[in-house]
Design a protein around this motif. Structure first.
Motif, PDB file in Angstrom:
ATOM      1  N   ALA A   1       6.386   2.070   5.358  1.00  0.00           N
ATOM      2  CA  ALA A   1       6.651   1.756   6.763  1.00  0.00           C
ATOM      3  C   ALA A   1       6.838   3.022   7.591  1.00  0.00           C
ATOM      4  O   ALA A   1       6.368   3.115   8.732  1.00  0.00           O
ATOM      5  CB  ALA A   1       7.864   0.855   6.878  1.00  0.00           C
ATOM      6  N   GLN A   2       7.501   4.013   7.005  1.00  0.00           N
ATOM      7  CA  GLN A   2       7.695   5.282   7.714  1.00  0.00           C
ATOM      8  C   GLN A   2       6.373   5.997   7.962  1.00  0.00           C
ATOM      9  O   GLN A   2       6.248   6.769   8.912  1.00  0.00           O
ATOM     10  CB  GLN A   2       8.642   6.178   6.911  1.00  0.00           C
ATOM     11  CG  GLN A   2      10.074   5.668   6.874  1.00  0.00           C
ATOM     12  CD  GLN A   2      10.948   6.447   5.908  1.00  0.00           C
ATOM     13  OE1 GLN A   2      10.493   7.399   5.264  1.00  0.00           O
ATOM     14  NE2 GLN A   2      12.200   6.048   5.792  1.00  0.00           N
ATOM     15  N   ALA A   3       5.380   5.732   7.107  1.00  0.00           N
ATOM     16  CA  ALA A   3       4.067   6.361   7.256  1.00  0.00           C
ATOM     17  C   ALA A   3       3.136   5.551   8.154  1.00  0.00           C
ATOM     18  O   ALA A   3       1.975   5.916   8.320  1.00  0.00           O
ATOM     19  CB  ALA A   3       3.423   6.555   5.887  1.00  0.00           C
ATOM     20  N   GLY A   4       3.632   4.448   8.708  1.00  0.00           N
ATOM     21  CA  GLY A   4       2.823   3.654   9.623  1.00  0.00           C
ATOM     22  C   GLY A   4       2.163   2.439   9.015  1.00  0.00           C
ATOM     23  O   GLY A   4       1.445   1.713   9.711  1.00  0.00           O
ATOM     24  N   TYR A   5       2.363   2.199   7.717  1.00  0.00           N
ATOM     25  CA  TYR A   5       1.819   0.992   7.102  1.00  0.00           C
ATOM     26  C   TYR A   5       2.593  -0.230   7.617  1.00  0.00           C
ATOM     27  O   TYR A   5       3.781  -0.138   7.944  1.00  0.00           O
ATOM     28  CB  TYR A   5       1.954   1.041   5.580  1.00  0.00           C
ATOM     29  CG  TYR A   5       0.997   1.981   4.890  1.00  0.00           C
ATOM     30  CD1 TYR A   5      -0.109   1.503   4.185  1.00  0.00           C
ATOM     31  CD2 TYR A   5       1.199   3.358   4.928  1.00  0.00           C
ATOM     32  CE1 TYR A   5      -0.984   2.367   3.543  1.00  0.00           C
ATOM     33  CE2 TYR A   5       0.330   4.231   4.299  1.00  0.00           C
ATOM     34  CZ  TYR A   5      -0.758   3.733   3.607  1.00  0.00           C
ATOM     35  OH  TYR A   5      -1.631   4.593   2.982  1.00  0.00           O
ATOM     36  N   LEU A   6       1.926  -1.357   7.656  1.00  0.00           N
ATOM     37  CA  LEU A   6       2.611  -2.628   7.888  1.00  0.00           C
ATOM     38  C   LEU A   6       2.965  -3.171   6.510  1.00  0.00           C
ATOM     39  O   LEU A   6       2.133  -3.787   5.831  1.00  0.00           O
ATOM     40  CB  LEU A   6       1.708  -3.602   8.643  1.00  0.00           C
ATOM     41  CG  LEU A   6       2.307  -4.985   8.947  1.00  0.00           C
ATOM     42  CD1 LEU A   6       3.588  -4.849   9.767  1.00  0.00           C
ATOM     43  CD2 LEU A   6       1.300  -5.868   9.649  1.00  0.00           C
TER      44      LEU A   6
ATOM     45  N   GLU B   1      -2.643   5.440  -1.226  1.00  0.00           N
ATOM     46  CA  GLU B   1      -3.108   6.332  -0.173  1.00  0.00           C
ATOM     47  C   GLU B   1      -4.438   6.993  -0.492  1.00  0.00           C
ATOM     48  O   GLU B   1      -5.318   7.096   0.378  1.00  0.00           O
ATOM     49  CB  GLU B   1      -2.030   7.391   0.081  1.00  0.00           C
ATOM     50  CG  GLU B   1      -2.281   8.280   1.263  1.00  0.00           C
ATOM     51  CD  GLU B   1      -1.107   9.194   1.516  1.00  0.00           C
ATOM     52  OE1 GLU B   1      -0.674   9.279   2.679  1.00  0.00           O
ATOM     53  OE2 GLU B   1      -0.609   9.820   0.560  1.00  0.00           O
TER      54      GLU B   1
ATOM     55  N   GLY C   1      -6.485  -1.325  13.182  1.00  0.00           N
ATOM     56  CA  GLY C   1      -5.407  -0.488  13.686  1.00  0.00           C
ATOM     57  C   GLY C   1      -4.199  -0.387  12.784  1.00  0.00           C
ATOM     58  O   GLY C   1      -3.157   0.128  13.201  1.00  0.00           O
ATOM     59  N   THR C   2      -4.304  -0.842  11.553  1.00  0.00           N
ATOM     60  CA  THR C   2      -3.186  -0.732  10.620  1.00  0.00           C
ATOM     61  C   THR C   2      -3.714  -0.832   9.200  1.00  0.00           C
ATOM     62  O   THR C   2      -4.887  -1.146   8.972  1.00  0.00           O
ATOM     63  CB  THR C   2      -2.132  -1.835  10.863  1.00  0.00           C
ATOM     64  OG1 THR C   2      -0.969  -1.563  10.077  1.00  0.00           O
ATOM     65  CG2 THR C   2      -2.681  -3.210  10.475  1.00  0.00           C
ATOM     66  N   HIS C   3      -2.860  -0.550   8.258  1.00  0.00           N
ATOM     67  CA  HIS C   3      -3.140  -0.816   6.845  1.00  0.00           C
ATOM     68  C   HIS C   3      -1.951  -1.628   6.338  1.00  0.00           C
ATOM     69  O   HIS C   3      -0.804  -1.222   6.468  1.00  0.00           O
ATOM     70  CB  HIS C   3      -3.269   0.478   6.036  1.00  0.00           C
ATOM     71  CG  HIS C   3      -3.786   0.248   4.646  1.00  0.00           C
ATOM     72  ND1 HIS C   3      -5.047   0.610   4.253  1.00  0.00           N
ATOM     73  CD2 HIS C   3      -3.211  -0.328   3.558  1.00  0.00           C
ATOM     74  CE1 HIS C   3      -5.242   0.285   2.985  1.00  0.00           C
ATOM     75  NE2 HIS C   3      -4.124  -0.294   2.547  1.00  0.00           N
TER      76      HIS C   3
ATOM     77  N   TYR D   1      -3.150  -6.876  15.896  1.00  0.00           N
ATOM     78  CA  TYR D   1      -3.951  -6.147  14.916  1.00  0.00           C
ATOM     79  C   TYR D   1      -5.306  -6.820  14.675  1.00  0.00           C
ATOM     80  O   TYR D   1      -6.016  -6.462  13.749  1.00  0.00           O
ATOM     81  CB  TYR D   1      -3.207  -6.040  13.581  1.00  0.00           C
ATOM     82  CG  TYR D   1      -2.000  -5.141  13.642  1.00  0.00           C
ATOM     83  CD1 TYR D   1      -2.112  -3.794  13.965  1.00  0.00           C
ATOM     84  CD2 TYR D   1      -0.725  -5.641  13.373  1.00  0.00           C
ATOM     85  CE1 TYR D   1      -1.003  -2.969  14.014  1.00  0.00           C
ATOM     86  CE2 TYR D   1       0.389  -4.825  13.414  1.00  0.00           C
ATOM     87  CZ  TYR D   1       0.247  -3.492  13.743  1.00  0.00           C
ATOM     88  OH  TYR D   1       1.345  -2.682  13.802  1.00  0.00           O
TER      89      TYR D   1
END
Length: 480
Positions: A155-160, A127, A228-230, A187
């Motif tokens: 995943a809960q933090a929005g990571y793929l 991070e 739009g993702t990490h 993406y």
């Protein structure tokens, strides 16, 4: 051998476990007979019932849910030597969920104990530092459980977050095509001059790669079109990769992803004592990586692990049993789970909700009988020759010796015993135990001004402690 483990805490009298205390090499319960259900009986070529199976043959004890019917009465007398009676499939299932020596933790819940520092370090690296992470350590420390936890937290933090278990059969291209197939085209960000941009429409990023083989540069360009993702790519059991070309390409990918600021982070997990064992010698990528050497668990964490399993199973462990399991496992969660499972099954089989010393005896016996062949052979090779007794004393002292969080100990801390060789001969015995011709049970760790040691296979420490305890009745005395 004396009546090992038979005394109870109350009164110190010898108490039988299901009629007899477990003995090394056997842990039987009263035998029962078994008649296979009609639909499981063998059929001969004519379609009629064949001769009944010998009662001496072992049987499956757990029915398949919704399939095979549960046996009506029991199993053959010889099969009984390896299993406990009185355990329903429901109880067995609950115990297997509470104690999981053969399965990594899949969920971050009440059964996931400790590893807070390792998780914090990995999260900070991903991070804050945007660095790739190497998680490594000996077998049995729970690396895959930590990787599973990272996957869920990310995943809960929005990571793929995508995870794959490596194998020697999979190539670099196989693994990264598999990852890219799981990244949807939503993406994708097209930009002027980007390769493969004209190949639309598509459903996954794998379709952006050229047919057949591809280079690390081409893979990096495809990943560079993420928007739009990490993406967090987790490669578990990377130590199973032996292809040098694979390792070279991964090292190149580390550097390319870092230099081009692509929103992709790699978490590589494997069995190793240092980075070179996993990645080879690639000094240029060191600045792109954060190594996380997973330590052994603390005694307090092992106690919490056993407590969590007991709470889930609806049982409790006697305080002395917890202390002895902690002393045996020396921070290795695999053995804590294994001893906990077998001891809990033993207690439940005798209709007790309390795991006592006799149950631990059963668990220790079973762990020794199921020990890895490599560990047993290494132990025998280490003690081969005319000085077996002296070498065994030094090896046992090494197993008992206080060690750091990574299993490294100082021979100066080894406790002397009446049977141990004099201090002057200890160095010679340690050198002999490091000799490759005798299995290299120990590995020297050279440091400034001194030499410390560790077990080549950390699981040998636990094997030695349990084996010597059985052979010498070291755990016969109960705390009053």
């Amino acid at each position: 051998m004396l009546n090992f483990f038979r005394k109870r805490r109350t009164g110190g009298a010898a108490t039988a476990h299901e009629g007899a205390a477990p003995a090394a090499g056997a842990f039987s319960q009263p035998p029962r007979t078994f008649q296979p259900p009609p639909h499981l009986r063998p059929v001969n070529a004519a379609g009629t019932g064949a001769e009944p199976l010998s009662p001496d043959l072992p049987r499956f004890t757990m029915p398949v849910s919704g399939g095979l019917r549960r046996p009506a009465s029991g199993r053959g007398p010889q099969a009984e030597a390896a299993f406990l009676t009185g355990l329903s499939p429901e109880v067995n299932g609950r115990l297997r969920e509470a104690f999981t020596p053969t399965r990594p933790k899949q969920q971050v819940n009440g059964l996931f104990i400790g590893r807070t520092d390792a998780l914090k370090r990995i999260i900070a690296a991903v991070e804050e530092e945007r660095a790739h992470v190497i998680l490594f350590g000996d077998r049995g420390r729970g690396k895959t459980s930590v990787a599973n936890a990272v996957e869920q937290i990310a995943a809960q933090a929005g990571y793929l977050a995508l995870k794959l278990t490596c194998s020697g059969e999979l190539s670099f291209e196989d693994i990264f095509r598999h990852f890219l197939k799981r990244i949807p085209s939503t993406y994708y960000r097209s930009a002027a001059g980007q390769p493969f941009a004209s190949r639309r429409p598509f459903s996954s990023f794998n379709e952006l790669l050229p047919e057949g083989a591809f280079s690390v540069t081409e893979l990096n360009e495809v990943l560079g079109s993420l928007h739009g993702t990490h993406v967090l790519l987790i490669l578990d059991e990377y130590d199973r990769v032996t292809d040098e070309d694979f390792r070279n390409k991964l090292a190149e990918l580390f550097k390319n992803l870092t230099d081009s600021a692509v929103p992709v982070t790699l978490l590589v997990v494997g069995v190793a004592e240092n980075l070179d064992q996993l990645l080879g010698k690639h000094p240029s990528i060191q600045r792109s990586l954060v190594p996380v050497h997973l330590p052994l668990m603390t005694d307090a964490e092992i106690g919490r692990l056993l407590q969590a399993g007991a709470d889930t199973a609806g049982i409790c462990f006697d305080a002395d049993v917890v202390a002895r399991i902690t002393g045996f496992v020396r921070g290795l969660p695999y053995f804590a789970q294994l001893l906990g499972l077998h001891a809990a099954r033993s207690a439940v089989s005798r209709d007790s909700a309390v795991v006592e010393t006799a149950d631990l005896a059963y668990a220790v016996n079973r762990c020794l009988q199921e020990a890895e062949r490599g560990i047993v052979d290494s132990y025998s090779r280490a003690l081969a020759g005319r000085r077996r007794a002296a070498l065994e004393e030094v090896l046992y002292a090494a197993a008992c010796c206080p060690a750091d969080a990574y299993g490294v100990f100082d021979p100066a801390d080894m406790e002397p015993s009446a049977a141990a060789p004099p201090r002057a001969e200890q160095a010679e015995a340690l050198a002999r135990l490091c000799d490759p011709d005798y299995g290299s049970a120990l590995v020297p760790v050279a440091e400034a001004g001194r030499t410390r040691y560790r077990f080549a296979n950390q699981m040998m420490r636990q094997y030695i402690l349990m084996r010597i305890a059985l052979e010498r009745d070291a755990l016969e005395q109960d705390v009053a």
